[in-house]
Design a protein around this motif. Structure first.
Motif, PDB file in Angstrom:
ATOM      1  N   ALA A  91      30.993 -17.373  91.680  1.00 48.96           N
ATOM      2  CA  ALA A  91      31.878 -16.210  91.666  1.00 48.96           C
ATOM      3  C   ALA A  91      31.090 -14.905  91.710  1.00 48.96           C
ATOM      4  N   LEU A  92      31.681 -13.922  92.389  1.00 49.05           N
ATOM      5  CA  LEU A  92      31.083 -12.590  92.487  1.00 49.05           C
ATOM      6  C   LEU A  92      32.119 -11.540  92.117  1.00 49.05           C
ATOM      7  N   GLU A  93      31.654 -10.465  91.526  1.00 43.63           N
ATOM      8  CA  GLU A  93      32.460  -9.260  91.350  1.00 43.63           C
ATOM      9  C   GLU A  93      32.005  -8.318  92.466  1.00 43.63           C
ATOM     10  N   VAL A 125      26.736 -10.966  90.376  1.00 43.17           N
ATOM     11  CA  VAL A 125      26.939 -12.402  90.239  1.00 43.17           C
ATOM     12  C   VAL A 125      27.477 -12.652  88.840  1.00 43.17           C
ATOM     13  N   LEU A 126      28.595 -13.351  88.752  1.00 40.06           N
ATOM     14  CA  LEU A 126      29.202 -13.658  87.456  1.00 40.06           C
ATOM     15  C   LEU A 126      28.588 -14.922  86.874  1.00 40.06           C
ATOM     16  N   ARG A 147      23.274 -16.209  95.155  1.00 38.43           N
ATOM     17  CA  ARG A 147      22.446 -15.005  94.959  1.00 38.43           C
ATOM     18  C   ARG A 147      22.048 -14.381  96.299  1.00 38.43           C
ATOM     19  N   ARG A 148      21.757 -15.206  97.278  1.00 36.91           N
ATOM     20  CA  ARG A 148      21.456 -14.673  98.621  1.00 36.91           C
ATOM     21  C   ARG A 148      22.707 -14.056  99.244  1.00 36.91           C
ATOM     22  N   ARG A 202      23.010 -10.285 100.626  1.00 31.71           N
ATOM     23  CA  ARG A 202      23.471  -9.922 101.970  1.00 31.71           C
ATOM     24  C   ARG A 202      24.638  -8.934 101.904  1.00 31.71           C
ATOM     25  N   LEU A 203      25.540  -9.131 100.959  1.00 31.72           N
ATOM     26  CA  LEU A 203      26.671  -8.210 100.814  1.00 31.72           C
ATOM     27  C   LEU A 203      26.207  -6.830 100.348  1.00 31.72           C
TER      28      LEU A 203
END
Length: 92
Positions: free
Chosen positions: A37-39, A31-32, A16-17, A21-22
């Motif tokens: 995993a991230l989209e 956040v998936l 989550r952090r 930051r992104l």
């Protein structure tokens, strides 16, 4: 362009952090349900080099890795700090 990223060993061990930051760097991130995993949606004005630099910066040195997959092109890239070419994105 839309990407899916599967992380292993992000900075601080907190996805989550990493997403936060992104987002600060101008990426649209979700956040998936799978906890690592991230989209990620790369803005049209962001260069590929700047994009992968932002992703690479989220990995733990010497241990982190990411599998990055493009939805539109189907290309998959791996970046690992535990390989022969640490920190370099390689296309599969």
């Amino acid at each position: 362009m839309r990407y899916f990223a599967e992380f292993n060993r992000v900075r601080g061990d907190n996805i989550r952090r990493t997403a936060m930051r992104l987002r600060r760097l101008g990426l649209d991130v979700s956040v998936l349900a799978h906890r690592t995993a991230l989209e990620i949606i790369r803005p049209a004005g962001m260069s590929w080099k700047r994009f992968i630099t932002a992703i690479r910066a989220q990995l733990q040195p010497r241990r982190g890795s990411v599998l990055l997959s493009s939805e539109s092109t189907g290309n998959t890239f791996i970046c690992s700090f535990a390989s022969n070419q640490p920190g370099r994105f390689q296309r599969l």
